[in-house]
Every structure is written in C-alpha cells, then in structure tokens.
Write a protein that holds these residues in place. Structure first.
Motif, PDB file in Angstrom:
ATOM      1  N   ARG A   1      -6.819   9.505   1.714  1.00  0.00           N
ATOM      2  CA  ARG A   1      -6.899   9.629   3.625  1.00  0.00           C
ATOM      3  C   ARG A   1      -5.886  10.297   3.741  1.00  0.00           C
ATOM      4  O   ARG A   1      -4.454  10.151   2.928  1.00  0.00           O
ATOM      5  N   PRO A   2      -5.700  11.090   4.956  1.00  0.00           N
ATOM      6  CA  PRO A   2      -4.360  11.730   5.748  1.00  0.00           C
ATOM      7  C   PRO A   2      -3.443  10.996   5.443  1.00  0.00           C
ATOM      8  O   PRO A   2      -3.364  10.413   5.714  1.00  0.00           O
ATOM      9  N   GLY A   3      -2.264  11.386   5.180  1.00  0.00           N
ATOM     10  CA  GLY A   3      -1.359  10.870   5.073  1.00  0.00           C
ATOM     11  C   GLY A   3      -0.630   9.773   3.653  1.00  0.00           C
ATOM     12  O   GLY A   3       0.164   9.210   3.346  1.00  0.00           O
ATOM     13  N   ALA A   4      -1.483   9.892   3.083  1.00  0.00           N
ATOM     14  CA  ALA A   4      -1.502   8.883   1.516  1.00  0.00           C
ATOM     15  C   ALA A   4      -0.906  10.198   0.902  1.00  0.00           C
ATOM     16  O   ALA A   4      -0.287  10.451   0.348  1.00  0.00           O
TER      17      ALA A   4
ATOM     18  N   GLU B   1      -1.971  15.904   3.016  1.00  0.00           N
ATOM     19  CA  GLU B   1      -2.659  16.232   4.638  1.00  0.00           C
ATOM     20  C   GLU B   1      -3.547  16.891   4.148  1.00  0.00           C
ATOM     21  O   GLU B   1      -4.354  17.418   2.897  1.00  0.00           O
ATOM     22  N   ARG B   2      -4.519  16.533   5.262  1.00  0.00           N
ATOM     23  CA  ARG B   2      -5.652  17.258   4.549  1.00  0.00           C
ATOM     24  C   ARG B   2      -6.243  18.957   6.191  1.00  0.00           C
ATOM     25  O   ARG B   2      -5.654  19.150   7.306  1.00  0.00           O
ATOM     26  N   ARG B   3      -6.454  19.816   5.223  1.00  0.00           N
ATOM     27  CA  ARG B   3      -6.629  21.333   6.375  1.00  0.00           C
ATOM     28  C   ARG B   3      -8.021  21.671   6.217  1.00  0.00           C
ATOM     29  O   ARG B   3      -8.790  21.137   4.610  1.00  0.00           O
ATOM     30  N   ALA B   4      -8.559  21.801   6.968  1.00  0.00           N
ATOM     31  CA  ALA B   4     -10.115  22.591   7.486  1.00  0.00           C
ATOM     32  C   ALA B   4      -9.655  23.662   6.616  1.00  0.00           C
ATOM     33  O   ALA B   4      -9.187  24.653   6.453  1.00  0.00           O
ATOM     34  N   VAL B   5     -10.763  24.295   5.718  1.00  0.00           N
ATOM     35  CA  VAL B   5     -10.883  25.221   5.455  1.00  0.00           C
ATOM     36  C   VAL B   5     -12.177  26.214   5.320  1.00  0.00           C
ATOM     37  O   VAL B   5     -13.506  26.004   5.879  1.00  0.00           O
TER      38      VAL B   5
ATOM     39  N   THR C   1       0.953  -0.890   0.044  1.00  0.00           N
ATOM     40  CA  THR C   1      -0.375  -0.047   0.189  1.00  0.00           C
ATOM     41  C   THR C   1       1.096   0.987   0.014  1.00  0.00           C
ATOM     42  O   THR C   1       0.166   2.523  -0.168  1.00  0.00           O
ATOM     43  N   ALA C   2       1.908   1.197   0.633  1.00  0.00           N
ATOM     44  CA  ALA C   2       3.038   2.282   0.608  1.00  0.00           C
ATOM     45  C   ALA C   2       3.120   2.558  -0.866  1.00  0.00           C
ATOM     46  O   ALA C   2       4.161   3.665  -0.676  1.00  0.00           O
TER      47      ALA C   2
ATOM     48  N   TYR D   1     -12.961  20.373   3.786  1.00  0.00           N
ATOM     49  CA  TYR D   1     -11.881  20.357   4.019  1.00  0.00           C
ATOM     50  C   TYR D   1     -10.920  20.271   2.476  1.00  0.00           C
ATOM     51  O   TYR D   1     -11.753  20.333   1.772  1.00  0.00           O
ATOM     52  N   VAL D   2     -10.112  20.367   2.119  1.00  0.00           N
ATOM     53  CA  VAL D   2      -9.259  19.516   1.130  1.00  0.00           C
ATOM     54  C   VAL D   2      -8.072  19.262   1.322  1.00  0.00           C
ATOM     55  O   VAL D   2      -7.221  19.346   2.347  1.00  0.00           O
ATOM     56  N   TYR D   3      -7.028  18.690   0.921  1.00  0.00           N
ATOM     57  CA  TYR D   3      -5.790  17.857   0.047  1.00  0.00           C
ATOM     58  C   TYR D   3      -4.808  18.390   0.062  1.00  0.00           C
ATOM     59  O   TYR D   3      -4.917  19.038  -1.231  1.00  0.00           O
ATOM     60  N   ARG D   4      -4.050  18.882   1.199  1.00  0.00           N
ATOM     61  CA  ARG D   4      -3.095  19.649   0.093  1.00  0.00           C
ATOM     62  C   ARG D   4      -1.309  18.940   0.078  1.00  0.00           C
ATOM     63  O   ARG D   4      -1.273  17.337   0.955  1.00  0.00           O
ATOM     64  N   VAL D   5      -1.099  18.664  -0.925  1.00  0.00           N
ATOM     65  CA  VAL D   5       0.198  17.951  -1.303  1.00  0.00           C
ATOM     66  C   VAL D   5       1.502  18.317  -0.533  1.00  0.00           C
ATOM     67  O   VAL D   5       2.023  20.162  -0.939  1.00  0.00           O
TER      68      VAL D   5
END
Length: 362
Positions: free
Chosen positions: A334-337, A299-303, A26-27, A285-289
């Motif tokens: 998912r966060p950290g993916a 990482e997941r960021r609340a906006v 998976t990693a 939320y948005v996903y920041r690379v």
C-alpha cells in the motif's frame, strides 16, 4: 478479561493501547520484495504477418516436343550448374538432316570461292555468283533450324540450383507439357507476405525483418524487405511485400510458411517487467522505493505505457531512469508501506534464481 464489565473510560484506554500496539507492530514489519532499477533499453514497434517462401528462381522443366527419352543426366535433389544437359531425347533424324545440310552448305561455299576469280576476269556473270551466295545463306538458315530442333530435344539447366524428383525414365515417350522435374535456385529465398495498408509508411526497401518457421522453432531468420507491390488488394486492404533471406546452408525450402516480424520506430525507452505494473480501473501504477531515515518505503506512481511485449512493457512517463521499482510483491503493498528489497530483478532470472540471490543476502 470480561470487556463488558469494564467502565467506558477503561474500555477506551484498553482499545487505544491495543491499536497503538498493532500499529507499532505493523510499522516494524517490512514487506520483503524484489525490485529493479528503471533503465532505458532498445525497443521498437512490431508488426506481425504470415508469409510464404519462394525460391529466388524457380521453374518446372517440361518438353515442347513429342519424342523418346534416351538419357537422363541427373538424380533426385541433385545440385546442378547452369548449362548442364539434364535430359536428352532421340534426335537421330534431325542430326542426319543437319549433316546433309552442312554438306550442301560446304559445297555451295566452295562454288562461291571458284566463281570469284572468274567474275573478276569477266568469265562469269555477277548473277551466277549471287545465286550461289543465296544457296549458301539458305543452307545456313536450314542448318540453324535443324540445330534448333536438336536443342529442343535436350533439356538444359538455365541457372544454378537444385532439381526436384525425377518423374520419368529412359525410354519414356515425352509429350509436350509433361513435367520432367523442378529446378530451384535456393541460395536466396523470397518471402512474400501481406501487411495491412495502414503500415505502408513502414514498408520501405531495406527494412529489416525477422522470421520463424514451425519446422525450426528455435531458429530466427533475418532478412531485408526488397520490394513492395504497387497495388493494394481492394478486398483485404493489404499490400504484398517481398523480403530476401540468405539461405546459403539450404535450410529453408520453397513453400514453407513463416511468421514475419517487422521492426519499426526503433528508440530508447524505459522498460519494466509486467510484474511491476498494478492495474486499477483505467490506470496503471508502479511502486517506487524511497529511502527515508534509514528505512525503505514505497510510493505509488501512475505511469503511462507504450508498447507491450512478452513479459515487459514500455513506460513513457511517470518515473525516471534510476528509480527503484518493485517488481515482485506488489499485491501486498500500500502507499507508504515499509519494504525490504531482498533481491534485484534483472528481468531474465527465474524465480529460483531470485530466491537464491535473496538467500545469499540474508
């Protein structure tokens, strides 16, 4: 392999090995996504309303007298200049009376001129010349009255514009109030629309508007608010505003319904495609690379969101300009993916264009 025949220590060793292999697999598998750079762009709040077009100047041409029509000097939808005689009615009787009065006026003026030297020598009294002067003034007044009656039998264009359909023919008996045609000055159109009174602070003369008509779905018309009514409707709690729209090509017609868009509070803000937003409960939320040891993770960021427009939303907080934000593929994250950005989303590309861009990078 029969797991039920394994001893407990061997079973734990086998399970641990399987989990380690799955986690390693998976990693090593990065989710392919589209992303965009967070950037500021011009944005504004919009207020929409429906409005009706009116000509800059508009009248119904009618008659005030009863008379026969002798001449019609215009065609349907013809453009005319101010002062042009559009219709003439029978005025033979009035013209004859005018000729008679003008003759009497000239005779009275000649008598005044003959009496002047006699009065100067004392051969005639002042009362005699005063009487002739009164006759001159009376004749002049009668001539003006008759000329006014003649003018009533001529319908003249009071301003430049376009006439409508002709509603009568030569020889018809004109009655007071009978509609002859319409005349509209359509060089500039007035757009009247109602806006809730809570937006009174926005409705100021000079405010830019945009409007669309169903007759021309692909065209966008721009105008300026010219005035706002002094009263608010006590039933609807709305105020009537009027905007002016240039119509030099005569595309717009009086009576057309238009959808008005008012722009207020212009500013520069971060704007993201709606596909980048992930809603969960009451938060977004948005996903920041992120770049980490040569790999890309999210990482997941609340906006905090501001206004929403078609296909995009204003972001007030939670990310910074220049952040790399996932726009497509968020449902698999998912966060950290780990991710692999295969194409940059400019916001206006179609899916096929994005896939073509991704293919060129592979």
């Amino acid at each position: 392999m029969n797991l039920f025949k394994l001893t407990r220590p061997k079973f734990y060793l086998l399970a641990t090995a399987l989990l380690t292999t799955a986690q390693f697999s998976t990693a090593q598998t990065a989710v392919k996504v589209f992303a965009t750079r967070a950037a500021e762009k011009a944005i504004f709040d919009e207020v929409e309303a429906l409005g009706t077009l009116r000509a800059n100047e508009s009248i119904d041409l009618t008659s005030t007298v009863t008379e026969y029509v002798t001449a019609i000097n215009f065609d349907d939808n013809q453009r005319v200049k101010k002062g042009r005689v559009l219709l003439e009615m029978d005025a033979a009787e009035e013209e004859a009376e005018l000729a008679e009065v003008m003759s009497l006026l000239e005779e009275s003026q000649r008598q005044v001129e003959r009496l002047k030297p006699l009065v100067d020598r004392g051969a005639a009294s002042e009362s005699a010349i005063d009487e002739k002067r009164r006759e001159v003034e009376a004749a002049r007044a009668r001539a003006q009255a008759i000329q006014s009656r003649i003018n009533q039998r001529r319908i003249v264009a009071p301003f430049d514009g376009v006439v409508g359909l002709r509603n009568l023919s030569v020889g018809a008996l004109m009655q007071p109030g009978t509609l002859i045609t319409t005349l509209d000055d359509d060089s500039v159109m007035k757009l009247d629309f109602s806006v809730p009174s809570v937006f009174m602070s926005t409705l100021q003369p000079g405010l830019q508007i945009q409007a669309r008509a169903r007759a021309y779905p692909e065209r966008l018309f721009e105008g300026t608010v010219a005035s706002v009514d002094s009263r608010i409707d006590p039933v609807t709690r709305a105020v009537l505003a009027r905007a002016l729209i240039e119509n030099s090509n005569q595309t717009l017609k009086p009576g057309m319904l238009m959808r008005v868009s008012l722009r207020k509070n212009p500013r520069e803000s971060i704007v993201l495609p709606e596909g980048a937003l992930v809603s969960q409960a009451e938060k977004v939320y948005v996903y920041r690379v992120l770049e980490s040891e040569g790999a890309q993770q999210v990482e997941r960021r609340a906006v905090e969101l501001g206004v929403r427009r078609k296909g995009e939303a204003e972001v007030l907080g939670g990310i910074e300009v220049g952040d790399w934000i996932v726009t497509d593929g968020t449902m698999k994250l998912r966060p950290g993916a780990q991710v692999e950005v295969i194409a940059e989303d400019g916001g206006s590309e179609t899916l096929s264009e994005k896939l073509g861009q991704a293919k060129s990078k592979l």
